[in-house]
Write a protein that holds these residues in place. Structure first.
Motif, mmCIF file in Angstrom:
data_model
loop_
_atom_site.group_PDB
_atom_site.id
_atom_site.type_symbol
_atom_site.label_atom_id
_atom_site.label_comp_id
_atom_site.label_asym_id
_atom_site.label_seq_id
_atom_site.Cartn_x
_atom_site.Cartn_y
_atom_site.Cartn_z
ATOM 1 N N SER A 83 -20.234 88.782 -16.016
ATOM 2 C CA SER A 83 -19.174 87.796 -14.843
ATOM 3 C C SER A 83 -19.406 88.404 -13.534
ATOM 4 O O SER A 83 -19.202 89.766 -13.129
ATOM 5 N N ALA A 84 -19.286 87.343 -12.858
ATOM 6 C CA ALA A 84 -18.701 87.866 -11.365
ATOM 7 C C ALA A 84 -17.669 88.544 -11.012
ATOM 8 O O ALA A 84 -18.090 89.271 -10.212
ATOM 9 N N VAL A 136 -14.483 85.556 -4.566
ATOM 10 C CA VAL A 136 -15.524 84.875 -5.741
ATOM 11 C C VAL A 136 -14.122 84.703 -6.993
ATOM 12 O O VAL A 136 -14.009 85.956 -6.978
ATOM 13 N N ASP A 170 -15.748 81.354 -11.653
ATOM 14 C CA ASP A 170 -16.707 79.480 -11.550
ATOM 15 C C ASP A 170 -17.495 79.974 -10.122
ATOM 16 O O ASP A 170 -17.549 79.142 -9.640
ATOM 17 N N GLY A 171 -17.632 80.985 -9.418
ATOM 18 C CA GLY A 171 -18.498 81.013 -8.508
ATOM 19 C C GLY A 171 -17.000 81.663 -7.442
ATOM 20 O O GLY A 171 -16.110 81.830 -7.004
ATOM 21 N N THR A 172 -18.042 81.493 -5.987
ATOM 22 C CA THR A 172 -17.298 81.181 -4.558
ATOM 23 C C THR A 172 -17.021 80.741 -4.168
ATOM 24 O O THR A 172 -17.492 79.114 -4.054
ATOM 25 N N GLU A 225 -9.451 74.710 -9.930
ATOM 26 C CA GLU A 225 -10.408 73.764 -9.159
ATOM 27 C C GLU A 225 -9.268 72.981 -9.077
ATOM 28 O O GLU A 225 -8.906 72.338 -10.670
#
Length: 378
Positions: A21-22, A60, A63-65, A93
């Motif tokens: 994961s990120a 970050v 779910d991404g940046t 989100e």
């Protein structure tokens, strides 16, 4: 990965995100999971700040940046503002706008004093494991400046590493070895590496060092930081400009602090070139840089010895025998004085002690002058 997968139970201390994961790639571990736990119960998401720009930041998350507003965590204390490297709790989100709701407690913080006349510190990077001090071999070594960077690095709680860049410009191995030795003498207990981004020499050793955790890359403009960052990243991410031939210095190519995940593991924070490197309450950091002086000082006759002209001063004795370089003592005194002035701006008791010391030295100076003139009044 959807926002629903980041429920409070997902970030209980007993579990971590997937290894790929990120968040894990940017330094997430079980300790951060423990710190974030209560905020997961509120429906917030964990994330790491990779860039800050005028009241907003890039974070970050799983779910991404995402782009988030920092209005909720903009305190009066400049050392508590959102900074590159911070771990934060952000709105999930769907929130519009999305806000950073809180900072997780920092493990380390790299701080310098501002160039303004106000008694303020400026935080350059947070949660750093290694402070990589880039020093160009294209110009004459400034050992005093290296010592200044080292004091800030030790004070931050990070492990400093000195990287002598552009080693290809010093083809003679004997000369290069002498330069490394000079820096090692000024940096006790600190690894000193030589690197050439042009031919790749030494990059494998540096990559192994920064693969473990978060590293911040600091140094003057023209030290080759952006070139070094690109070499570690394996691609031209950071802008690079040529240095001036006259003095080996360059213009600011990096204008913001950016946190970047490295392909070999670890993350790197690249910073703009620093012209001013003011200390900020770095007393223990100065002591670490000049550890041999403080060891010699333990043998002084007087516990408050200033190492100037006192009888039984073990530090002055070490200079006399050649065990300690006089340049080191002068640099030590200078940084201690500077740090004392910085601390005194916010410490009334220390300000009073400094004024008392000034009066004592003034009285001693007048007495010495009167004695020199045979007791005649000035």
């Amino acid at each position: 990965m959807s926002s629903s997968s980041f429920s409070s139970s997902s970030f209980a201390s007993s579990s971590l995100p997937d290894a790929g994961s990120a968040l894990v790639a940017h330094g997430w571990d079980e300790g951060w999971g423990d710190a974030f736990g209560p905020y997961g119960d509120e429906g917030l998401l964990p994330g790491r700040v990779v860039r800050v720009d005028r009241g907003r930041c890039d974070v970050v998350t799983g779910d991404g940046t995402v782009r988030a507003d920092t209005a909720f965590v903009t305190p009066h204390d400049p050392l508590r503002v959102v900074c590159t490297g911070d771990w934060v709790a952000v709105d999930p989100e769907g929130a519009s706008p999305r806000y950073v709701r809180t900072l997780l407690p920092r493990r380390t913080a790299f701080v310098r004093s501002t160039s303004s006349k106000r008694s303020e510190g400026q935080i350059l990077a947070a949660n750093v494991d290694h402070a990589v001090i880039a020093v160009s071999l294209a110009a004459e070594l400034d050992l005093a400046r290296i010592e200044r960077f080292l004091a800030l690095a030790w004070e931050s709680g990070a492990q400093p590493v000195v990287v002598l860049t552009k080693a290809d410009l010093v083809p003679d191995p004997v000369t290069l070895a002498h330069l490394v030795q000079d820096v090692e003498t000024s940096a006790p207990g600190v690894p000193v590496l030589t690197v050439s981004a042009r031919d790749g020499a030494g990059l494998d050793v540096l990559a192994a060092v920064v693969a473990g955790g978060t590293s911040v890359l600091i140094g003057q403009s023209g030290a080759g930081k952006s070139t070094l960052a690109n070499a570690l990243l394996g691609e031209d991410v950071m802008d690079v400009r040529a240095v001036r031939d006259v003095d080996g210095k360059g213009r600011h190519t990096t204008t913001t602090r950016n946190l970047l995940a490295l392909p070999g593991g670890g993350v790197l924070i690249d910073t703009p070139g620093l012209r001013g490197v003011g200390l900020w309450d770095a007393g223990s950091g100065v002591g670490q840089v000049f550890s041999e002086i403080e060891e010699f000082a333990e043998g002084c006759r007087f516990h408050d010895c200033a190492h100037e002209s006192e009888p039984g001063c073990a530090v002055l004795e070490a200079i006399g025998t050649g065990a300690l370089a006089e340049r080191r003592l002068e640099s030590y005194r200078k940084l201690l004085r500077e740090n004392r002035r910085i601390v005194a701006k916010t410490d009334a008791r220390l300000r009073a002690e400094i004024r008392k010391d000034w009066k004592r030295k003034g009285a001693m100076g007048r007495a010495a002058m009167e004695a020199k003139r045979g007791g005649r009044p000035l």
